[in-house]
Design a protein around this motif. Structure first.
Motif, PDB file in Angstrom:
ATOM      1  N   MET A  42      12.735 -11.831  -1.149  1.00 58.13           N
ATOM      2  CA  MET A  42      11.713 -10.923  -1.605  1.00 58.13           C
ATOM      3  C   MET A  42      12.080 -10.432  -3.002  1.00 58.13           C
ATOM      4  O   MET A  42      13.225 -10.145  -3.287  1.00 58.13           O
ATOM      5  N   SER A  43      11.107 -10.304  -3.848  1.00 54.76           N
ATOM      6  CA  SER A  43      11.312  -9.913  -5.241  1.00 54.76           C
ATOM      7  C   SER A  43      11.585  -8.414  -5.361  1.00 54.76           C
ATOM      8  O   SER A  43      11.160  -7.620  -4.536  1.00 54.76           O
ATOM      9  N   ASP A  44      12.297  -8.038  -6.424  1.00 53.42           N
ATOM     10  CA  ASP A  44      12.557  -6.620  -6.684  1.00 53.42           C
ATOM     11  C   ASP A  44      11.348  -5.931  -7.314  1.00 53.42           C
ATOM     12  O   ASP A  44      11.267  -4.701  -7.314  1.00 53.42           O
ATOM     13  N   SER A  45      10.417  -6.685  -7.873  1.00 48.75           N
ATOM     14  CA  SER A  45       9.234  -6.088  -8.499  1.00 48.75           C
ATOM     15  C   SER A  45       8.110  -5.964  -7.469  1.00 48.75           C
ATOM     16  O   SER A  45       8.043  -6.730  -6.511  1.00 48.75           O
ATOM     17  N   PRO A  46       7.228  -4.979  -7.649  1.00 46.25           N
ATOM     18  CA  PRO A  46       6.124  -4.790  -6.683  1.00 46.25           C
ATOM     19  C   PRO A  46       5.165  -5.979  -6.724  1.00 46.25           C
ATOM     20  O   PRO A  46       5.059  -6.659  -7.741  1.00 46.25           O
ATOM     21  N   PRO A  47       4.472  -6.219  -5.625  1.00 43.98           N
ATOM     22  CA  PRO A  47       3.542  -7.346  -5.585  1.00 43.98           C
ATOM     23  C   PRO A  47       2.336  -7.115  -6.492  1.00 43.98           C
ATOM     24  O   PRO A  47       1.987  -5.978  -6.811  1.00 43.98           O
ATOM     25  N   THR A  48       1.735  -8.208  -6.893  1.00 45.03           N
ATOM     26  CA  THR A  48       0.520  -8.151  -7.701  1.00 45.03           C
ATOM     27  C   THR A  48      -0.672  -8.162  -6.753  1.00 45.03           C
ATOM     28  O   THR A  48      -0.740  -9.012  -5.859  1.00 45.03           O
ATOM     29  N   PRO A  49      -1.604  -7.223  -6.921  1.00 42.56           N
ATOM     30  CA  PRO A  49      -2.764  -7.200  -6.008  1.00 42.56           C
ATOM     31  C   PRO A  49      -3.645  -8.432  -6.221  1.00 42.56           C
ATOM     32  O   PRO A  49      -3.713  -8.961  -7.332  1.00 42.56           O
ATOM     33  N   PRO A  50      -4.314  -8.876  -5.178  1.00 41.21           N
ATOM     34  CA  PRO A  50      -5.248  -9.992  -5.316  1.00 41.21           C
ATOM     35  C   PRO A  50      -6.344  -9.647  -6.330  1.00 41.21           C
ATOM     36  O   PRO A  50      -6.691  -8.479  -6.511  1.00 41.21           O
ATOM     37  N   GLN A  51      -6.894 -10.655  -6.974  1.00 41.81           N
ATOM     38  CA  GLN A  51      -7.911 -10.430  -7.997  1.00 41.81           C
ATOM     39  C   GLN A  51      -9.170  -9.784  -7.446  1.00 41.81           C
ATOM     40  O   GLN A  51      -9.874  -9.096  -8.168  1.00 41.81           O
ATOM     41  N   ASP A  52      -9.467 -10.000  -6.153  1.00 47.32           N
ATOM     42  CA  ASP A  52     -10.684  -9.446  -5.554  1.00 47.32           C
ATOM     43  C   ASP A  52     -10.593  -7.949  -5.267  1.00 47.32           C
ATOM     44  O   ASP A  52     -11.603  -7.314  -5.002  1.00 47.32           O
ATOM     45  N   VAL A  53      -9.381  -7.388  -5.298  1.00 48.61           N
ATOM     46  CA  VAL A  53      -9.216  -5.958  -5.020  1.00 48.61           C
ATOM     47  C   VAL A  53      -9.569  -5.170  -6.283  1.00 48.61           C
ATOM     48  O   VAL A  53      -8.966  -5.390  -7.331  1.00 48.61           O
ATOM     49  N   PRO A  54     -10.559  -4.269  -6.176  1.00 48.03           N
ATOM     50  CA  PRO A  54     -10.917  -3.471  -7.352  1.00 48.03           C
ATOM     51  C   PRO A  54      -9.706  -2.696  -7.875  1.00 48.03           C
ATOM     52  O   PRO A  54      -8.891  -2.195  -7.103  1.00 48.03           O
ATOM     53  N   SER A  55      -9.587  -2.598  -9.198  1.00 53.61           N
ATOM     54  CA  SER A  55      -8.397  -1.985  -9.803  1.00 53.61           C
ATOM     55  C   SER A  55      -8.201  -0.536  -9.356  1.00 53.61           C
ATOM     56  O   SER A  55      -7.074  -0.097  -9.173  1.00 53.61           O
ATOM     57  N   GLY A  56      -9.268   0.205  -9.157  1.00 48.22           N
ATOM     58  CA  GLY A  56      -9.146   1.594  -8.704  1.00 48.22           C
ATOM     59  C   GLY A  56      -8.476   1.699  -7.350  1.00 48.22           C
ATOM     60  O   GLY A  56      -7.652   2.593  -7.117  1.00 48.22           O
TER      61      GLY A  56
END
Length: 108
Positions: free
Chosen positions: A1-15
């Motif tokens: 598992m990476s030390d950096s937080p996961p990147t949200p999927p593109q379909d998830v609104p940024s808010g």
């Protein structure tokens, strides 16, 4: 598992993604459970709506059935001498019964 937080999927609104990063792991797990339950609920509602539409279509078609053709009959296409015709078909015991409906239109 990476030390950096996961990147949200593109379909998830940024808010929404930004608000999630501020939550504790317990709240995130609760949100994940809720999101799964909500998705299942919406899928079930969509399936029920589709079933209702199919039932209404079947009932409407059953209203158009000629005398002697049961509601369980389906429409089939038979080709005879290079011409295509619609027939109602249903099963009675070991026999398959048919009743002529009409010619298949050439644009179908």
């Amino acid at each position: 598992m990476s030390d950096s937080p996961p990147t949200p999927p593109q379909d998830v609104p940024s808010g929404i993604a930004e608000r999630l990063t501020d939550q504790s792991q317990n709240v995130l797990r609760d949100i994940a459970r809720y999101a799964d339950e909500l998705a299942e609920h919406r899928e079930r509602e969509a399936r029920l709506a589709e079933q209702d539409e199919r039932s209404e279509a079947i009932e409407a078609e059953a209203d158009d059935l000629p005398d002697g053709v049961p509601g369980k009959a389906t429409i089939t296409v038979k080709e005879i001498n290079d011409h295509r015709y619609y027939y109602w078909q249903w099963r009675e015991g070991d026999q398959v019964k048919s009743k002529y409906k009409g010619p298949v239109e050439s644009d179908e």
